[in-house]
Design a protein around this motif. Sequence first.
Motif, PDB file in Angstrom:
ATOM      1  N   TYR A  77       7.236  13.772   7.419  1.00 38.62           N
ATOM      2  CA  TYR A  77       7.639  14.677   6.352  1.00 38.62           C
ATOM      3  C   TYR A  77       6.490  14.875   5.369  1.00 38.62           C
ATOM      4  CZ  TYR A  77      12.344  13.012   7.734  1.00 38.62           C
ATOM      5  OH  TYR A  77      13.471  12.660   8.425  1.00 38.62           O
ATOM      6  N   VAL A  78       6.476  16.038   4.721  1.00 37.62           N
ATOM      7  CA  VAL A  78       5.737  16.219   3.479  1.00 37.62           C
ATOM      8  C   VAL A  78       6.757  16.022   2.372  1.00 37.62           C
ATOM      9  CG1 VAL A  78       4.514  17.843   2.001  1.00 37.62           C
ATOM     10  CG2 VAL A  78       4.014  17.769   4.451  1.00 37.62           C
ATOM     11  N   LEU A 103       4.488   9.923  -7.375  1.00 37.59           N
ATOM     12  CA  LEU A 103       5.559  10.198  -8.335  1.00 37.59           C
ATOM     13  C   LEU A 103       4.991  10.340  -9.740  1.00 37.59           C
ATOM     14  CD1 LEU A 103       8.621  10.446  -8.783  1.00 37.59           C
ATOM     15  CD2 LEU A 103       8.694   7.966  -9.044  1.00 37.59           C
ATOM     16  N   PHE A 104       4.049   9.470 -10.097  1.00 35.70           N
ATOM     17  CA  PHE A 104       3.452   9.500 -11.438  1.00 35.70           C
ATOM     18  C   PHE A 104       2.659  10.786 -11.655  1.00 35.70           C
ATOM     19  CE2 PHE A 104       0.148   8.494 -14.530  1.00 35.70           C
ATOM     20  CZ  PHE A 104       0.896   7.920 -15.557  1.00 35.70           C
ATOM     21  N   ASP A 105       1.907  11.207 -10.634  1.00 32.32           N
ATOM     22  CA  ASP A 105       1.028  12.368 -10.755  1.00 32.32           C
ATOM     23  C   ASP A 105       1.690  13.678 -10.331  1.00 32.32           C
ATOM     24  OD1 ASP A 105      -1.098  10.786 -11.628  1.00 32.32           O
ATOM     25  OD2 ASP A 105      -1.722  10.332  -9.576  1.00 32.32           O
ATOM     26  N   ASP A 106       2.977  13.629  -9.926  1.00 31.37           N
ATOM     27  CA  ASP A 106       3.671  14.821  -9.428  1.00 31.37           C
ATOM     28  C   ASP A 106       2.906  15.462  -8.281  1.00 31.37           C
ATOM     29  OD1 ASP A 106       6.044  14.880 -10.903  1.00 31.37           O
ATOM     30  OD2 ASP A 106       5.047  15.758 -12.636  1.00 31.37           O
ATOM     31  N   ARG A 107       2.542  14.634  -7.296  1.00 32.64           N
ATOM     32  CA  ARG A 107       1.831  15.101  -6.105  1.00 32.64           C
ATOM     33  C   ARG A 107       2.670  14.850  -4.857  1.00 32.64           C
ATOM     34  NH1 ARG A 107      -2.591  18.246  -7.500  1.00 32.64           N
ATOM     35  NH2 ARG A 107      -3.595  17.336  -9.318  1.00 32.64           N
ATOM     36  N   GLN A 108       2.467  15.669  -3.849  1.00 32.74           N
ATOM     37  CA  GLN A 108       3.121  15.426  -2.568  1.00 32.74           C
ATOM     38  C   GLN A 108       2.427  14.281  -1.834  1.00 32.74           C
ATOM     39  OE1 GLN A 108       2.687  19.307  -0.726  1.00 32.74           O
ATOM     40  NE2 GLN A 108       4.759  19.925  -1.322  1.00 32.74           N
ATOM     41  N   PHE A 109       3.129  13.702  -0.865  1.00 31.23           N
ATOM     42  CA  PHE A 109       2.481  12.767   0.053  1.00 31.23           C
ATOM     43  C   PHE A 109       3.070  12.965   1.444  1.00 31.23           C
ATOM     44  CE2 PHE A 109       6.109  10.297  -1.450  1.00 31.23           C
ATOM     45  CZ  PHE A 109       6.545   9.616  -0.322  1.00 31.23           C
ATOM     46  N   HIS A 110       2.279  12.614   2.439  1.00 27.83           N
ATOM     47  CA  HIS A 110       2.710  12.734   3.829  1.00 27.83           C
ATOM     48  C   HIS A 110       3.281  11.395   4.270  1.00 27.83           C
ATOM     49  CE1 HIS A 110       2.320  12.872   8.257  1.00 27.83           C
ATOM     50  NE2 HIS A 110       2.582  14.151   8.098  1.00 27.83           N
ATOM     51  N   MET A 124      -1.586  13.221  -0.976  1.00 23.34           N
ATOM     52  CA  MET A 124      -2.025  14.605  -0.844  1.00 23.34           C
ATOM     53  C   MET A 124      -2.402  15.121  -2.235  1.00 23.34           C
ATOM     54  SD  MET A 124       0.979  15.933   1.771  1.00 23.34           S
ATOM     55  CE  MET A 124       0.358  17.631   1.794  1.00 23.34           C
ATOM     56  N   GLU A 125      -3.208  16.160  -2.268  1.00 21.80           N
ATOM     57  CA  GLU A 125      -3.651  16.721  -3.540  1.00 21.80           C
ATOM     58  C   GLU A 125      -2.747  17.856  -4.022  1.00 21.80           C
ATOM     59  OE1 GLU A 125      -6.011  15.546  -5.520  1.00 21.80           O
ATOM     60  OE2 GLU A 125      -6.229  13.917  -4.062  1.00 21.80           O
ATOM     61  N   THR A 126      -1.838  18.311  -3.174  1.00 20.01           N
ATOM     62  CA  THR A 126      -0.993  19.446  -3.547  1.00 20.01           C
ATOM     63  C   THR A 126       0.105  19.020  -4.519  1.00 20.01           C
ATOM     64  OG1 THR A 126       0.239  19.004  -1.504  1.00 20.01           O
ATOM     65  CG2 THR A 126      -1.374  20.780  -1.462  1.00 20.01           C
ATOM     66  N   PRO A 127       0.397  19.850  -5.533  1.00 14.78           N
ATOM     67  CA  PRO A 127       1.450  19.507  -6.505  1.00 14.78           C
ATOM     68  C   PRO A 127       2.817  19.436  -5.827  1.00 14.78           C
ATOM     69  CG  PRO A 127       0.059  21.295  -7.308  1.00 14.78           C
ATOM     70  CD  PRO A 127      -0.284  21.105  -5.866  1.00 14.78           C
ATOM     71  N   ALA A 128       3.637  18.524  -6.315  1.00 11.30           N
ATOM     72  CA  ALA A 128       4.996  18.395  -5.786  1.00 11.30           C
ATOM     73  C   ALA A 128       5.849  19.584  -6.213  1.00 11.30           C
ATOM     74  CB  ALA A 128       5.622  17.090  -6.271  1.00 11.30           C
ATOM     75  N   ARG A 129       6.752  20.009  -5.332  1.00 16.26           N
ATOM     76  CA  ARG A 129       7.715  21.068  -5.641  1.00 16.26           C
ATOM     77  C   ARG A 129       8.938  20.414  -6.264  1.00 16.26           C
ATOM     78  NH1 ARG A 129      10.001  22.666  -1.465  1.00 16.26           N
ATOM     79  NH2 ARG A 129      10.701  24.721  -2.185  1.00 16.26           N
ATOM     80  N   ARG A 130       9.173  20.679  -7.538  1.00 13.22           N
ATOM     81  CA  ARG A 130      10.264  20.025  -8.252  1.00 13.22           C
ATOM     82  C   ARG A 130      11.305  21.070  -8.662  1.00 13.22           C
ATOM     83  NH1 ARG A 130      10.402  15.058 -10.671  1.00 13.22           N
ATOM     84  NH2 ARG A 130      12.067  14.729 -12.190  1.00 13.22           N
ATOM     85  N   PRO A 131      12.555  20.915  -8.210  1.00 19.79           N
ATOM     86  CA  PRO A 131      13.594  21.880  -8.614  1.00 19.79           C
ATOM     87  C   PRO A 131      13.711  21.954 -10.133  1.00 19.79           C
ATOM     88  CG  PRO A 131      14.383  20.452  -6.847  1.00 19.79           C
ATOM     89  CD  PRO A 131      13.071  19.885  -7.295  1.00 19.79           C
ATOM     90  N   ASP A 132      13.819  23.171 -10.659  1.00 21.21           N
ATOM     91  CA  ASP A 132      13.838  23.358 -12.110  1.00 21.21           C
ATOM     92  C   ASP A 132      14.995  22.638 -12.781  1.00 21.21           C
ATOM     93  OD1 ASP A 132      11.561  24.915 -11.948  1.00 21.21           O
ATOM     94  OD2 ASP A 132      12.688  26.791 -11.791  1.00 21.21           O
ATOM     95  N   ASP A 133      16.141  22.587 -12.108  1.00 24.01           N
ATOM     96  CA  ASP A 133      17.334  22.038 -12.750  1.00 24.01           C
ATOM     97  C   ASP A 133      17.599  20.581 -12.381  1.00 24.01           C
ATOM     98  OD1 ASP A 133      17.927  22.490 -10.120  1.00 24.01           O
ATOM     99  OD2 ASP A 133      19.933  23.313 -10.485  1.00 24.01           O
ATOM    100  N   ALA A 188       0.835  -1.204   0.000  1.00 23.88           N
ATOM    101  CA  ALA A 188       0.000   0.000   0.000  1.00 23.88           C
ATOM    102  C   ALA A 188       0.873   1.258   0.000  1.00 23.88           C
ATOM    103  CB  ALA A 188      -0.930  -0.004   1.208  1.00 23.88           C
ATOM    104  N   ILE A 189       1.968   1.221   0.761  1.00 25.37           N
ATOM    105  CA  ILE A 189       2.894   2.357   0.793  1.00 25.37           C
ATOM    106  C   ILE A 189       3.541   2.530  -0.576  1.00 25.37           C
ATOM    107  CG2 ILE A 189       5.098   3.151   1.730  1.00 25.37           C
ATOM    108  CD1 ILE A 189       4.274   1.998   4.417  1.00 25.37           C
ATOM    109  N   LEU A 190       3.959   1.421  -1.166  1.00 28.30           N
ATOM    110  CA  LEU A 190       4.593   1.472  -2.487  1.00 28.30           C
ATOM    111  C   LEU A 190       3.636   2.068  -3.511  1.00 28.30           C
ATOM    112  CD1 LEU A 190       7.292   0.598  -3.800  1.00 28.30           C
ATOM    113  CD2 LEU A 190       6.151  -1.516  -4.476  1.00 28.30           C
ATOM    114  N   ASP A 191       2.383   1.678  -3.450  1.00 31.59           N
ATOM    115  CA  ASP A 191       1.392   2.186  -4.392  1.00 31.59           C
ATOM    116  C   ASP A 191       1.194   3.694  -4.215  1.00 31.59           C
ATOM    117  OD1 ASP A 191      -0.482   1.672  -6.485  1.00 31.59           O
ATOM    118  OD2 ASP A 191      -2.089   1.942  -5.039  1.00 31.59           O
ATOM    119  N   THR A 192       1.152   4.158  -2.963  1.00 29.84           N
ATOM    120  CA  THR A 192       0.997   5.593  -2.693  1.00 29.84           C
ATOM    121  C   THR A 192       2.189   6.385  -3.230  1.00 29.84           C
ATOM    122  OG1 THR A 192      -0.346   5.203  -0.719  1.00 29.84           O
ATOM    123  CG2 THR A 192       0.783   7.331  -0.868  1.00 29.84           C
ATOM    124  N   VAL A 193       3.395   5.872  -3.000  1.00 29.76           N
ATOM    125  CA  VAL A 193       4.609   6.563  -3.447  1.00 29.76           C
ATOM    126  C   VAL A 193       4.654   6.635  -4.969  1.00 29.76           C
ATOM    127  CG1 VAL A 193       7.128   6.432  -3.532  1.00 29.76           C
ATOM    128  CG2 VAL A 193       5.929   5.978  -1.388  1.00 29.76           C
TER     129      VAL A 193
END
Length: 331
Positions: A181-182, A160-167, A221-230, A151-156
């Motif tokens: 962590y967020v 990652l696929f949807d570019d969303r944060q998770f707690h 979580m529904e919030t978009p992940a913060r991804r460094p530009d570079d 279940a944890i693997l599926d959430t992660v």
Amino acid sequence: MSDTLLRQWTMLRHIPRHPRRISVHDLRAHLAEQGYATTERTIQRDLLELSGRLFGLSVDDRSRPHGWFWERDAAQLDIPGMEPQTALAFKLAEHFAGPLMAPATLSALAPYFQRAEQVLGDKSSPVSAWPGKVQAVTRGQTLIPPSVDAAILDTVYSALFDDRQFHARYRRRHNGTEAEYVVNPLGVVFRDGVVYLICTINDYDDIMQLVLHRLLAAEPMETPARRPDDFDLVRYVDEGGLNFRLSTEPLGLELLLEEQTAFHLRETPLSQDQATQVERDGRVRLSATVADTAQVRWWLLGLGANVEVVNPPHLRNEIAQALRQAASRYD
């Protein structure tokens, strides 16, 4: 082949596998996009008729609108049938790449894997023996991979696929304490059976590694992940990010190697600029530019008496001190 049969076949290919569903309205839109103009009544009639003939085609009549789906374990409908070579490709993918796949991906491919098993079950085909003739091994000591909660693997993977944060609730390595962590997932790396999540946490920009088997809980979580530009995962790995990098400056290695070790490194070089030269005592002098990582030190220590570090001087002193301490254990 009649237009009706083509339309029905196209319609069946748009029906998802459980737990996803699709409405008659959406099926009509898909068919219209592919040139099959028809009515919802006709589609409904086709579905009812086909569900009586095709095992595994079902409808959830409790939902509004009704949702059609293939049962999770329904046989894969595919034309043409799976050829032995295709079946072999799926079998090898399941065996070697299966551990790298997200649970949702494995679930989607399960019918193909099952069909491949059936095709390869025909012992009259020489292809059926091929899986028993192929293996992949690591050069290091084989270790039993740690288990990761499905279940944890599926959430992660979904995050990652949807570019969303998770707690996440995570068990730290150095002291065993738990932390929350967020997480902003950036990528995953598989190494010797361990899955590393490359990420940033909370509002920090530092790139971190979380091993998935130490995740105690993960909530989407529904919030978009913060991804460094570079950020680039390939560059991160190539530059030694997963090898516990100790410095941003590269190491100009100069080694004296026994011939058997040098032979191996001629076939699989340390770097693009690697150069070798045979010395008078029979050893081989090797020079190469590599990332300054802990992994390099573990590798040199593992070669034992087959290598002498000549340069850089600080690394020569590190290795010499480590070997003296190791030898003292046996005095």
